[in-house]
Design an enzyme around this catalytic site. Structure first.
Site, PDB file in Angstrom:
ATOM      1  N   CYS A  60       0.843  -1.199   0.000  1.00 14.66           N
ATOM      2  CA  CYS A  60       0.000   0.000   0.000  1.00 14.66           C
ATOM      3  C   CYS A  60       0.872   1.240   0.000  1.00 14.66           C
ATOM      4  CB  CYS A  60      -0.926   0.005   1.223  1.00 14.66           C
ATOM      5  SG  CYS A  60      -0.023   0.025   2.791  1.00 14.66           S
ATOM      6  N   ASP A 657      18.652 -24.999 -25.036  1.00 15.03           N
ATOM      7  CA  ASP A 657      18.717 -24.536 -26.416  1.00 15.03           C
ATOM      8  C   ASP A 657      18.977 -25.782 -27.284  1.00 15.03           C
ATOM      9  OD1 ASP A 657      19.074 -22.790 -28.671  1.00 15.03           O
ATOM     10  OD2 ASP A 657      21.231 -23.106 -28.453  1.00 15.03           O
ATOM     11  N   ASP A 862      24.387 -21.774 -25.562  1.00 16.94           N
ATOM     12  CA  ASP A 862      25.765 -21.561 -26.009  1.00 16.94           C
ATOM     13  C   ASP A 862      25.936 -20.352 -26.900  1.00 16.94           C
ATOM     14  OD1 ASP A 862      24.365 -22.625 -28.206  1.00 16.94           O
ATOM     15  OD2 ASP A 862      26.228 -23.384 -29.077  1.00 16.94           O
TER      16      ASP A 862
END
Length: 989
Positions: A60, A657, A862
């Protein structure tokens, strides 16, 4: 980001005004240090900087108001704005008076979490220096040094590690110098040594024989300073020593030696003064070990007779009678002998505790030395009082505790000796890495045609950039470089952890410290000194051991109050037992025959004071982190600090990846289909001219394939490409020979409104079904060809995913490749969740999405396009063969580029943190159980009392046990499944 935030505040009304409905507190007037002149005050104006913090826990406007008020109470705050909606705080401040660390701590002190998001100051020139600090005894010492450094203007970050006895300081050199840091630490009573200034310069120390006068040394200094690339020379005439700071790409140590030895008709002879930082560290550690051992032996010389006089001879009738003979009044011979023997232990051998305590108290804090000094002083001076009173009173029969003070000091010195000995073993990984470098190298002199003219053996520290060195079979490679002649196999296991020898021939890179196996190599040095891969690995491990794990904050918070609390508890223990005895609260039969109620209370109070041990708490985390990161380095897993180590053990979801991570990372073109009439060589000339500007693995594969159409040229000159654009995650675009060339995926073609015929669609589907990548080539707006590129799954990738699944770790694949290839590779690997055709920012968004779902996310990648995701993840893991940017962004580097090391990293972090938890359980349990027992909790029930010298021995043993517990990590073994997987991988290859 700061600019956007300021714009937001301006749009809301007033610059730096109310950006959310909360009270706006005026900034406090800037408080200047004493002696700050009006001219200096005016000079501060205009030097302000801005920092943006993320503040968690605000619910708040009242929360935001308390944060704003707390920040504005700090000196040097110009303005502070808090946005409760977005959880942000923008602070404008003067870095000469306050820094980001102080601001963050002020926010945390009012009960909210704070993290620095962006800082203008960090964009300015920043430098890192490292300082060795001798004399810190416990975590209270290191915490106070760290606080003192952080309070210095211009310091962005400061870390002090008790286990390594080093400080690392990030600072603005335009505001503060290293000399100020050294003097600040020295003022706190510690000995300091500047290790490095972090200014990208190499350093070497030279010993010059034959110098007779100070004037001669000054002449040498001027001669070296005149050389190009030399930045600074420091002279120590008494030692005939020159310390030279230089830029290794412009000059080197051999140049200095040649200049010096050519002066004064060759009278001077020059050698390397020291064996470098590692050797210096080992020598200092050895000296400290020997110092504690000598002190312990000397204390034993005096303590053993005191022990015999107090505990043994008093029960042998003939000897007891002799010792009880009175000298003056009631003072006996035994008391005089014990006093005489205990005094050297208290004031000569134990003087280190007095100096440590006085330095701490002068700085306003209490450390372990204060407890030891108070405990031994209480026993010694009460005993002295008792003996003196017996000498001056005809009817006083007192009891002395000289054995308590002397045995306390002896056991503490023994504990310190064992602790230092054990702590030295925690950094064995660094010592082993440093010892990989060979002592000598064979320097070759070549003529203009590259023929060897001469060969000379030199010290490996004298190698300079562009030197050519000869590496014979069985010898270590002396420096990083590339092979210009010869072929061989090189064992790189000591650096990368890769067990199999790697074939090397002309053009291949080699790493310093690796072992040449069977052929002769001529290597041209490219990186020497601090730039070498070995030095960088050592530095990375050192930084990891310096960085504190978040769990260490627990011990730091306790250490602030631990010693004062123990002193209060000790006094209350004495007072309680004394008053209980005074008013008859317990039967007199409880009091031993050799004591009275006061002496019994004093024994309990001393026991409480000396049994409490903040050292064990302080060593619980850093020693385990040191050993864990060292073990990781030996396994080919470089962990960048305690934060990464702590986060890795919580990982329950890993994003992989595809290219170069799950796949081999060496793609090759397997087929080409032309859709227009064109000579294949001309087609590949245009394609290679475009792709040669890209760093993507697929681009390199295309260029390499294109070379096959130019058999007569090793490095062909491709046509010039203009207006080259790389569209990350999609492809590239350029102008070649006045033709627009676009190379990439189907999405890129559609983006540039290039029609993809049905024939091309079918080819793509066919290629993707075989887990290959389809690349489309458009020339002048028309689709011209389709390339199929194969990048097979890494051997053992499927097994790694299976093991992760058994560890309850979810696997996800995110790639910029097409959906067809992505699904095919994921199926082969056993990964169920796939995200394809993802841009770098989409990879990072996927990380955040999983984090929002409650996962602790690890990212393995990589490439440059993986960097945003590596940073966003809780733990970023970079493949060692990847790009420098990916490695820089990651928290953990997998040197072997082996997916099995993902499991090793997680398993090692779990083992390390189970060890840390065990350390904390022991350290806390020891204090929580030991202090009540020392205070006499068991005495009323079973009559058990802990003598002070036993309490001191237990205190010393607690620190040693924690360090030894951490040292057990040295015997860490990888999961057994990985050993069998390694064998299968070799068979597949």
């Amino acid at each position: 980001m700061v600019a956007k935030f300021l714009e937001l505040t301006c749009l809301r009304g007033v610059a730096y005004g109310d950006i959310s409905p909360l009270p706006h507190y005026p900034s406090m007037p800037i408080r200047y240090p004493k002696g700050f002149s009006e001219q200096e005050k005016s000079g501060v104006e205009g030097s302000e900087t801005r920092a943006l913090f993320s503040v968690s826990g605000m619910s708040c406007s009242a929360c935001a108001g308390s944060v704003e008020k707390a920040v504005k109470r700090l000196p040097g705050i110009k303005e502070a704005v808090v946005d409760v909606i977005n959880g942000r705080a923008l602070v404008v401040f003067y870095p000469r008076f306050v820094n980001e660390v102080s601001i963050r701590e002020a926010i945390e002190d009012v009960g909210f979490g704070a993290d620095l998001i962006e800082n203008e100051q960090s964009e300015r020139t920043s430098q890192v220096c490292r300082i060795r600090i001798n004399g810190m005894t416990c975590t209270t010492c290191s915490s106070n040094v760290e606080s003192a450094l952080r309070s210095i203007p211009g310091v962005h970050k400061a870390q002090v590690a008790l286990a390594t006895e080093e400080a690392e300081i990030h600072y603005d050199p335009s505001i503060m110098t290293t000399g100020h840091f050294l003097s600040t630490i020295e003022d706190m009573g510690y000995d300091v040594t500047l290790i490095s200034t972090g200014d990208d310069m190499s350093n070497i120390q030279l010993k010059v024989d034959g110098v007779r006068t100070v004037h001669s040394m000054r002449m040498l200094e001027k001669s070296i300073l005149a050389l190009p690339g030399v930045e600074n020379v420091e002279v120590e005439p008494l030692l005939s020593k020159l310390s030279v700071s230089y830029k290794s790409d412009l000059t080197g140590p051999r140049s200095f030696i040649n200049v010096i030895e050519s002066m004064e008709s060759g009278r001077y002879k020059v050698g390397i003064f020291s064996q470098g930082e590692a050797g210096g560290r080992d020598a200092r550690r050895e000296e400290e070990i020997n110092r504690y051992w000598r002190s312990f032996l000397w204390s034993l010389v005096f303590t053993l007779p005191v022990f015999l006089l107090s505990m043994v001879f008093m029960y042998i009738p003939g000897i007891k009678h002799g010792l009880d003979l009175k000298v003056i009044n009631m003072m006996s011979i035994g008391e005089v002998l014990r006093w005489a023997l205990a005094t050297p232990v208290q004031f000569i051998i134990g003087w280190r505790f007095y100096t440590g305590a006085s330095k701490a108290l002068r700085r306003g804090f209490a450390n372990m030395d204060v407890l030891i000094a108070l405990g031994t002083n209480a026993a010694y001076f009460y005993s002295a009082y008792s003996v003196l009173r017996a000498a001056t009173t005809p009817n006083f029969k007192g009891t002395d505790f000289f054995e308590t003070s002397s045995m306390l000091i002896s056991f503490i010195l023994l504990g310190k000796y064992l602790e230092v000995l054990a702590k030295g073993k925690t950094s064995e990984a660094i010592a082993k890495l440093m010892n990989l470098a060979p002592e000598t190298a064979l320097l070759l002199t070549l003529d203009s045609e590259g023929n060897v003219v001469s060969e000379k053996e030199i010290g490996s520290q004298l190698i300079q950039k562009n030197d050519v060195v000869k590496v014979v079979p069985g010898a270590k490679v002396a420096s990083d470089g590339f092979v210009i002649w010869g072929q061989s196999h090189v064992n790189e296991s000591m650096i990368t952890g890769e067990a199999r020898p790697v074939a090397k021939r002309a053009g291949d890179m080699v790493i310093g410290g690796t072992l040449n196996e069977n052929g002769v190599l001529h290597v041209k040095a490219t990186r020497v000194g601090s730039e070498s891969a070995l030095s960088q690995i050592v530095r990375l491990v050192e930084c990891a051991q310096m960085a504190k794990a978040p769990v260490q904050k627990f011990a730091d918070r306790i250490s602030k109050y631990f010693v004062p609390l123990v002193i209060v508890l000790s006094f209350l223990t004495w007072l309680t037992w004394f008053l209980a005895g005074k008013f008859g609260a317990y039967p007199k039969s409880w009091i031993p025959s050799s004591m009275d109620s006061f002496q019994l209370a004093l024994q309990f109070g001393i026991s409480v004071m000396v049994i409490a041990c903040p050292c064990a708490l302080g060593l619980a985390t850093p020693t385990a982190v040191m050993v864990g990161t060292g073990v990781g380095a030996s396994q080919g897993v470089l962990i960048k600090g305690g934060q990464a180590l702590e986060s890795a053990h919580k990982v329950n979801c890993i994003i992989f990846d595809k290219t170069g991570t799950l796949t081999v990372g060496k793609p090759v073109v397997v087929s080409t289909r032309l859709l227009r009439n064109m000579v294949l060589r001309d087609f590949y000339d245009v394609v290679a001219a475009t792709e040669v500007n890209s760093e993507h693995p697929l681009a390199k594969a295309i260029v390499e394939y294109a070379k096959k159409f130019r058999d007569d040229e090793e490095n062909p000159m491709w046509p010039a490409a203009r207006e080259f654009i790389s569209i990350t995650g999609h492809g590239v675009k350029a102008i070649v020979d006045d033709r627009e060339v676009i190379i990439g995926n189907k999405g890129l073609m559609l983006e540039y409104k290039i029609a993809v015929p049905v024939e091309a669609e079918d080819l793509l589907a066919e290629i993707e079904a075989m887990a290959q990548t389809g690349i489309l080539v458009a020339i002048d707006g028309q689709l011209t060809g389709v390339l199929a590129i194969s990048d097979p799954l890494k051997p053992g990738a499927h097994e790694v995913i299976s093991i992760l699944k058994s560890m309850n770790v979810r696997s996800v694949m995110v790639t910029g490749d097409n959906w067809g290839t992505a699904r095919s590779i994921a199926t082969q690997a056993g990964i169920e969740t796939v995200m394809a055709e993802a841009k770098p920012e989409q990879k990072a968004e996927k990380v955040k999405e999983l984090q929002a779902s409650g996962y602790t996310v690890g990212m393995v990648g990589d490439g440059i396009n993986d960097s945003p995701a590596l940073v966003a993840a809780d733990v970023g893991m970079a493949i060692g063969a990847g790009t420098d940017i990916a490695i820089e962004a990651a928290d953990i580097v997998l040197m072997k580029s082996n997916l099995a090391d993902v499991i090793t990293a997680i398993d090692l972090s779990q083992k390390t943190f189970s060890r840390i938890r065990l350390n904390y359980m022991w350290a806390l349990g020891y204090n929580l159980l030991g202090i009540p027992i020392a205070a006499g909790a068991l005495f009323p029930g079973i009559g058990f009392r802990l003598p002070p010298w036993v309490a001191g021995a237990a205190m010393a043993a607690s620190s040693v046990s924690v360090v030894c517990c951490s040292l057990l990590l040295r015997y860490y073994k990888r999961l057994k499944q990985l050993d069998t997987f390694e064998v299968r991988e070799i068979m597949i290859d």
